[in-house]
Motif scaffolding. Structure first.
Motif, mmCIF file in Angstrom:
data_model
loop_
_atom_site.group_PDB
_atom_site.id
_atom_site.type_symbol
_atom_site.label_atom_id
_atom_site.label_comp_id
_atom_site.label_asym_id
_atom_site.label_seq_id
_atom_site.Cartn_x
_atom_site.Cartn_y
_atom_site.Cartn_z
ATOM 1 N N TYR A 83 0.821 -1.153 -0.003
ATOM 2 C CA TYR A 83 -0.181 -0.036 0.092
ATOM 3 C C TYR A 83 0.656 1.346 0.194
ATOM 4 N N THR A 84 1.781 1.425 0.853
ATOM 5 C CA THR A 84 2.468 2.767 1.264
ATOM 6 C C THR A 84 3.541 2.946 -0.012
ATOM 7 N N SER A 85 3.659 1.810 -0.664
ATOM 8 C CA SER A 85 4.800 1.999 -2.064
ATOM 9 C C SER A 85 4.058 2.774 -3.115
ATOM 10 N N ILE A 86 2.705 2.624 -2.975
ATOM 11 C CA ILE A 86 1.867 3.322 -4.012
ATOM 12 C C ILE A 86 1.484 4.885 -3.471
ATOM 13 N N THR A 87 1.020 4.913 -2.300
ATOM 14 C CA THR A 87 0.715 6.258 -1.600
ATOM 15 C C THR A 87 1.724 7.146 -1.781
ATOM 16 N N THR A 88 3.017 6.810 -1.510
ATOM 17 C CA THR A 88 4.255 7.830 -1.410
ATOM 18 C C THR A 88 4.408 8.113 -2.660
ATOM 19 N N ASN A 89 4.124 7.316 -3.826
ATOM 20 C CA ASN A 89 4.411 7.587 -5.104
ATOM 21 C C ASN A 89 3.416 7.836 -6.093
ATOM 22 N N ALA A 90 2.201 8.484 -5.397
ATOM 23 C CA ALA A 90 0.889 8.438 -6.020
ATOM 24 C C ALA A 90 0.937 9.360 -7.326
ATOM 25 N N ASP A 91 1.738 10.364 -7.162
ATOM 26 C CA ASP A 91 1.658 11.284 -8.538
ATOM 27 C C ASP A 91 2.258 10.977 -9.526
ATOM 28 N N ARG A 92 3.605 10.137 -9.342
ATOM 29 C CA ARG A 92 4.265 9.511 -10.362
ATOM 30 C C ARG A 92 3.487 8.416 -10.834
ATOM 31 N N ILE A 93 2.790 7.580 -10.306
ATOM 32 C CA ILE A 93 2.087 6.442 -10.582
ATOM 33 C C ILE A 93 1.162 6.985 -11.394
ATOM 34 N N LYS A 94 0.204 7.934 -11.120
ATOM 35 C CA LYS A 94 -0.931 8.427 -11.715
ATOM 36 C C LYS A 94 -0.455 9.133 -13.282
ATOM 37 N N GLN A 95 0.735 9.887 -13.020
ATOM 38 C CA GLN A 95 1.372 10.504 -14.307
ATOM 39 C C GLN A 95 1.442 9.329 -15.343
ATOM 40 N N ALA A 96 2.252 8.253 -14.768
ATOM 41 C CA ALA A 96 2.785 7.217 -15.703
ATOM 42 C C ALA A 96 1.473 6.179 -16.276
ATOM 43 N N VAL A 97 0.751 5.956 -15.420
ATOM 44 C CA VAL A 97 -0.372 5.154 -15.651
ATOM 45 C C VAL A 97 -1.843 5.886 -16.465
ATOM 46 N N LEU A 98 -2.181 6.840 -15.688
ATOM 47 C CA LEU A 98 -3.488 7.566 -16.226
ATOM 48 C C LEU A 98 -3.159 8.707 -17.283
ATOM 49 N N ILE A 99 -1.960 9.211 -17.022
ATOM 50 C CA ILE A 99 -2.012 10.350 -17.982
ATOM 51 C C ILE A 99 -1.163 10.242 -19.041
ATOM 52 N N ASN A 100 0.257 9.577 -18.870
ATOM 53 C CA ASN A 100 0.995 9.644 -20.149
ATOM 54 C C ASN A 100 0.609 8.232 -20.700
ATOM 55 N N LYS A 101 0.194 7.254 -19.669
ATOM 56 C CA LYS A 101 -0.345 5.973 -20.190
ATOM 57 C C LYS A 101 1.082 5.301 -20.872
ATOM 58 N N SER A 102 2.265 5.552 -20.198
ATOM 59 C CA SER A 102 3.461 5.043 -20.642
ATOM 60 C C SER A 102 3.549 3.707 -19.810
ATOM 61 N N MET A 103 2.900 3.654 -18.770
ATOM 62 C CA MET A 103 2.949 2.233 -17.855
ATOM 63 C C MET A 103 1.527 1.526 -18.060
ATOM 64 N N PRO A 104 1.650 0.150 -18.012
ATOM 65 C CA PRO A 104 2.630 -0.670 -18.030
ATOM 66 C C PRO A 104 3.370 -1.044 -19.314
ATOM 67 N N ILE A 105 4.694 -1.041 -19.273
ATOM 68 C CA ILE A 105 5.485 -1.230 -20.618
ATOM 69 C C ILE A 105 4.935 -2.619 -21.090
ATOM 70 N N GLY A 106 4.657 -2.559 -22.603
ATOM 71 C CA GLY A 106 4.335 -3.938 -23.130
ATOM 72 C C GLY A 106 2.947 -4.406 -22.919
ATOM 73 N N GLY A 107 2.086 -3.622 -22.459
ATOM 74 C CA GLY A 107 0.592 -4.106 -22.196
ATOM 75 C C GLY A 107 -0.087 -3.055 -21.789
ATOM 76 N N SER A 108 -1.281 -2.847 -22.226
ATOM 77 C CA SER A 108 -2.244 -1.630 -21.597
ATOM 78 C C SER A 108 -3.096 -2.116 -20.839
ATOM 79 N N LEU A 109 -3.666 -1.344 -19.816
ATOM 80 C CA LEU A 109 -5.085 -1.715 -18.967
ATOM 81 C C LEU A 109 -5.869 -1.694 -19.704
ATOM 82 N N SER A 110 -7.115 -2.504 -19.524
ATOM 83 C CA SER A 110 -8.333 -2.211 -20.011
ATOM 84 C C SER A 110 -9.101 -0.945 -19.356
#
Ligand code: HEC
Length: 121
Positions: free
Chosen positions: A77-104
Motif C-alpha cells: 500500500y504505502t509504496s503506492i501512496t508515497t509515489n501516487a503522483d508519479r504513478i498517476k502520471q505514468a499510468v493514467l496521464i501519459n499511459k506509458s505504464m505498464p510497458i508492453g501491455g495496456s490496461l483495460s
C-alpha cells in the motif's frame, strides 16, 4: 358544526400539515448510503480492488531484484501512496505504464476512482 367539532377539525388539520412537512424533510436530509462521499453515483473503491492489478501488471518489473525496481518498487500500500503522483502520471496521464501491455478501460476507471476517492486502504 359546534365549537368542539370545529376545534377537533382544526387540530387534526394542523397535525396532518406538520406530519406531512416533517416527513418530507426527513426524506430530504437522509444521506444516500449507496454512494461514496464526493462521488455521486460512484462505487467505493478500496486498496483490495487495485492490489491485484499492481501485483500482476507492475510487480514483474517493479519489485526487488527486477529490472525497474530502482525507479519504483512495488511492495504494498504505502509504496503506492508515497509515489501516487508519479504513478498517476505514468499510468493514467501519459499511459506509458505498464510497458508492453495496456490496461483495460475498466482497470483504468477502477484505478482512477481509487485515486480520486483518496486511496482508501
Ligand atoms: C515490462 C516492465 C514494466 C512494467 C510491466 C511496468 N513498468 Fe513501470 N517502468 C519500467 C521501466 C523500465 C521504467 C523506467 C524507464 C521509463 O520510465 O520508461 C519504468 C518507470 C516507471 C515509473 C517512473 C516514471 C517516472 O518517470 O517517474 C513509474 C511510476 C512506473 N514505471 C509505474 C508502473 C506501474 C504503476 C506499472 C503497472 C501498471 C508499471 N510501471 C509496469 C518497466 C515496467
Amino acid at each position: 358544526m359546534n365549537k368542539k367539532q370545529l376545534l377537533t377539525t382544526a387540530i387534526c388539520t394542523l397535525y396532518l400539515l406538520f406530519a406531512a412537512c416533517s416527513k418530507k424533510q426527513a426524506t430530504e436530509i437522509r444521506p444516500d448510503t449507496a454512494t461514496a462521499p464526493g462521488q455521486p453515483g460512484a462505487v467505493a473503491v478500496v486498496y483490495a480492488d487495485v492490489q491485484n492489478l499492481f501485483q500482476t501488471r507492475c510487480s514483474g518489473c517493479h519489485s526487488s531484484g527486477r529490472q525497474a525496481s530502482s525507479v519504483w518498487n512495488f511492495n504494498g500500500y504505502t509504496s503506492i501512496t508515497t509515489n501516487a503522483d508519479r504513478i498517476k502520471q505514468a499510468v493514467l496521464i501519459n499511459k506509458s505504464m505498464p510497458i508492453g501491455g495496456s490496461l483495460s478501460a475498466a482497470e483504468l476507471k477502477t484505478l482512477q476512482d481509487w485515486f480520486d476517492q483518496g486511496m482508501k486502504p
